[in-house]
Design a protein around this motif. Structure first.
Motif, mmCIF file in Angstrom:
data_model
loop_
_atom_site.group_PDB
_atom_site.id
_atom_site.type_symbol
_atom_site.label_atom_id
_atom_site.label_comp_id
_atom_site.label_asym_id
_atom_site.label_seq_id
_atom_site.Cartn_x
_atom_site.Cartn_y
_atom_site.Cartn_z
ATOM 1 N N ILE A 1 0.824 -1.242 0.105
ATOM 2 C CA ILE A 1 -0.120 -0.025 0.033
ATOM 3 C C ILE A 1 0.826 1.317 -0.030
ATOM 4 C CG2 ILE A 1 -1.926 -1.065 1.129
ATOM 5 C CD1 ILE A 1 -0.845 0.162 3.682
ATOM 6 N N LYS A 2 0.541 2.405 -0.591
ATOM 7 C CA LYS A 2 0.756 3.721 -0.497
ATOM 8 C C LYS A 2 -0.160 4.690 0.242
ATOM 9 C CE LYS A 2 3.838 3.502 -4.608
ATOM 10 N NZ LYS A 2 4.469 4.192 -5.725
ATOM 11 N N HIS A 3 0.491 5.437 1.004
ATOM 12 C CA HIS A 3 -0.436 6.448 1.893
ATOM 13 C C HIS A 3 -0.422 7.926 1.147
ATOM 14 C CE1 HIS A 3 -1.865 3.809 5.208
ATOM 15 N NE2 HIS A 3 -0.627 3.017 5.046
ATOM 16 N N GLN A 4 -1.210 8.581 1.482
ATOM 17 C CA GLN A 4 -1.056 9.942 1.717
ATOM 18 C C GLN A 4 0.292 10.374 2.427
ATOM 19 O OE1 GLN A 4 -4.499 11.654 3.148
ATOM 20 N NE2 GLN A 4 -6.121 10.559 1.390
ATOM 21 N N HIS A 5 0.848 11.717 2.017
ATOM 22 C CA HIS A 5 1.852 11.981 2.380
ATOM 23 C C HIS A 5 1.801 12.351 4.118
ATOM 24 C CE1 HIS A 5 5.964 13.849 3.313
ATOM 25 N NE2 HIS A 5 5.395 15.000 3.715
ATOM 26 N N GLY A 6 2.598 11.958 5.034
ATOM 27 C CA GLY A 6 2.567 11.854 6.044
ATOM 28 C C GLY A 6 1.583 11.072 7.079
ATOM 29 N N ARG A 7 0.718 10.286 6.258
ATOM 30 C CA ARG A 7 -0.252 9.128 6.990
ATOM 31 C C ARG A 7 0.591 7.904 7.035
ATOM 32 N NH1 ARG A 7 -5.387 10.936 6.319
ATOM 33 N NH2 ARG A 7 -6.107 9.289 7.814
ATOM 34 N N PHE A 8 0.230 7.022 8.023
ATOM 35 C CA PHE A 8 0.704 5.609 7.978
ATOM 36 C C PHE A 8 -0.067 4.718 8.768
ATOM 37 C CE2 PHE A 8 3.467 2.736 10.261
ATOM 38 C CZ PHE A 8 4.233 1.993 9.378
ATOM 39 N N ILE A 9 0.032 3.472 8.331
ATOM 40 C CA ILE A 9 -1.061 2.285 9.149
ATOM 41 C C ILE A 9 0.238 1.394 9.999
ATOM 42 C CG2 ILE A 9 -1.135 0.832 6.963
ATOM 43 C CD1 ILE A 9 -4.012 0.217 8.234
ATOM 44 N N TRP A 10 -0.212 1.109 11.121
ATOM 45 C CA TRP A 10 0.634 0.105 11.812
ATOM 46 C C TRP A 10 0.694 -1.399 11.121
ATOM 47 C CZ3 TRP A 10 4.401 2.131 14.833
ATOM 48 C CH2 TRP A 10 4.109 3.374 15.394
ATOM 49 N N ILE A 11 1.893 -1.882 11.339
ATOM 50 C CA ILE A 11 1.884 -3.278 10.952
ATOM 51 C C ILE A 11 0.720 -3.988 11.441
ATOM 52 C CG2 ILE A 11 3.034 -5.575 10.968
ATOM 53 C CD1 ILE A 11 5.626 -3.703 10.755
ATOM 54 N N GLU A 12 0.435 -3.976 12.743
ATOM 55 C CA GLU A 12 -0.343 -4.847 13.492
ATOM 56 C C GLU A 12 -1.764 -4.659 13.126
ATOM 57 O OE1 GLU A 12 3.183 -3.907 16.352
ATOM 58 O OE2 GLU A 12 1.985 -2.884 14.807
ATOM 59 N N ASP A 13 -2.261 -3.240 12.759
ATOM 60 C CA ASP A 13 -3.488 -2.948 12.165
ATOM 61 C C ASP A 13 -3.713 -3.648 10.896
ATOM 62 O OD1 ASP A 13 -3.996 -1.401 14.699
ATOM 63 O OD2 ASP A 13 -3.563 0.503 13.925
ATOM 64 N N LEU A 14 -2.798 -3.501 9.995
ATOM 65 C CA LEU A 14 -2.959 -4.228 8.759
ATOM 66 C C LEU A 14 -3.205 -5.664 8.716
ATOM 67 C CD1 LEU A 14 -3.467 -3.635 5.651
ATOM 68 C CD2 LEU A 14 -0.872 -3.421 5.347
ATOM 69 N N ALA A 15 -2.025 -6.183 9.441
ATOM 70 C CA ALA A 15 -2.204 -7.502 9.669
ATOM 71 C C ALA A 15 -3.734 -8.111 10.270
ATOM 72 C CB ALA A 15 -1.122 -8.104 10.456
ATOM 73 N N SER A 16 -3.853 -7.257 11.232
ATOM 74 C CA SER A 16 -5.330 -7.698 11.961
ATOM 75 C C SER A 16 -6.455 -7.768 10.770
ATOM 76 C CB SER A 16 -5.814 -6.998 13.030
ATOM 77 O OG SER A 16 -7.195 -6.990 13.563
ATOM 78 N N LEU A 17 -6.513 -6.517 10.069
ATOM 79 C CA LEU A 17 -7.491 -6.252 8.800
ATOM 80 C C LEU A 17 -7.454 -7.391 7.655
ATOM 81 C CD1 LEU A 17 -9.603 -4.096 7.494
ATOM 82 C CD2 LEU A 17 -7.788 -3.509 6.393
ATOM 83 N N MET A 18 -6.379 -7.725 7.514
ATOM 84 C CA MET A 18 -6.208 -8.779 6.496
ATOM 85 C C MET A 18 -6.417 -10.078 7.137
ATOM 86 S SD MET A 18 -2.544 -7.360 5.081
ATOM 87 C CE MET A 18 -2.362 -9.098 4.025
ATOM 88 N N GLU A 19 -6.389 -10.546 8.057
ATOM 89 C CA GLU A 19 -6.641 -11.681 8.671
ATOM 90 C C GLU A 19 -8.210 -12.196 8.898
ATOM 91 O OE1 GLU A 19 -2.952 -12.801 11.722
ATOM 92 O OE2 GLU A 19 -4.526 -11.490 12.282
ATOM 93 N N GLN A 20 -9.028 -11.151 9.069
ATOM 94 C CA GLN A 20 -10.419 -11.050 9.052
ATOM 95 C C GLN A 20 -11.087 -11.527 7.774
ATOM 96 O OE1 GLN A 20 -11.880 -7.559 10.810
ATOM 97 N NE2 GLN A 20 -10.082 -7.227 12.016
ATOM 98 N N GLN A 21 -10.268 -11.352 6.553
ATOM 99 C CA GLN A 21 -10.804 -11.657 5.192
ATOM 100 C C GLN A 21 -10.899 -13.053 4.849
ATOM 101 O OE1 GLN A 21 -12.387 -8.786 4.572
ATOM 102 N NE2 GLN A 21 -11.097 -7.876 6.415
ATOM 103 N N GLY A 22 -10.029 -14.060 5.383
ATOM 104 C CA GLY A 22 -10.008 -15.527 5.122
ATOM 105 C C GLY A 22 -11.481 -16.144 5.878
#
Length: 272
Positions: A179-200
């Motif tokens: 993923i690419k974010h807007q300048h100055g924005r960021f998502i934590w590894i923990e949050d993205l991993a949790s979001l992805m795991e919910q889709q299986g």
């Protein structure tokens, strides 16, 4: 000592000599550098990881070579400081200044560990995720930053469940997201991993007791998904992150009844 110093000063610097072939190089530097790095965690601390790094700059056509030792000096300095989005920008600015370049680029690949709690027993264990940070920076410009993570999951085949008298075949799969974010924005590894795991169909856990195994087996059976379903649900979830500008998604099922994998991919620039 005097002769040694004089001799040292008289060593010819070939890389600073002029090159007459008229070819500028977009990326030159070091690759496959392995160093311990400190990655910032969502909890406010840091995690020590073994990083595999590529760091490069542009080289004008008039220069024969770059200063390779300076790349290692830079990486050695920064490996002692917790790194996230903002630090990548500082690191590349440092590289541009020290190498007198116009543009710098870095790729950092590493394994990151997140604590998982078994769904019934509550036992805790660590799951490893393949992650990457990639950044490009031009002098006097904003950082172009990309973050990637690979997450394992369980999927259960809807077709198998529909046609079988007993059970259904399932398999372990992986989701890869960049993923690419807007300048100055960021998502934590923990949050993205949790979001992805919910889709299986169900999450993957390193440690399961019998009650947990019963839970994940039934959870997957109640939530059957093709690889296409997993990918589409993941795309919808990523669109809901308001800071995301662009993403690339791959899903792959390591099939349990075939000698091949099922695969799906999608790339999207998000319009706001």
């Amino acid at each position: 000592m005097k002769q040694t110093a004089q001799g040292r000063n008289s060593i010819k610097d070939v890389q600073n000599s002029c090159d007459e072939r008229g070819i500028a190089i977009q990326k030159v530097g070091v690759s496959d550098v392995h160093l311990p790095f400190l990655i910032k965690t969502k909890g406010g601390s840091f995690q020590t990881v073994l990083a595999k790094i590529k760091l490069t700059v542009d080289l004008p056509q008039e220069f024969k070579g770059t200063h390779m030792s300076r790349f290692i000096e830079i990486l050695s300095d920064w490996s002692q400081k917790p790194v996230s989005y903002k630090e990548i920008e500082y690191m590349l600015t440092d590289t541009i200044d020290r190498l007198q370049a116009q543009r710098a680029h870095i790729d950092i690949h590493f394994k990151y560990f997140i604590e998982k709690t078994a769904p019934v027993s509550g036992f805790k264990s660590m799951l490893d995720y393949d992650c990457m940070f990639s950044g490009s920076l031009a002098r006097c410009d904003h950082l172009d930053f990309m973050f990637g993570i690979t997450v394992p999951f369980t999927s259960l085949c809807p077709c198998s469940k529909e046609i079988s008298q007993y059970g259904a075949h399932n398999q372990r799969g992986i989701m890869r997201v960049k993923i690419k974010h807007q300048h100055g924005r960021f998502i934590w590894i923990e949050d993205l991993a949790s979001l992805m795991e919910q889709q299986g169909s169900c999450q993957v856990y390193p440690l399961l007791k019998r009650a947990d195994e019963k839970y994940v087996t039934e959870k997957a059976y109640e939530n059957p998904k093709f690889v296409e379903d997993v990918l589409r649900d993941l795309v919808l979830a990523l669109r809901q992150i308001d800071s995301v500008q662009w993403f690339e998604v791959e899903c792959e099922n390591y099939e349990s009844i075939h000698n091949h994998s099922a695969y799906a991919a999608h790339t999207e620039t998000v319009s706001r």
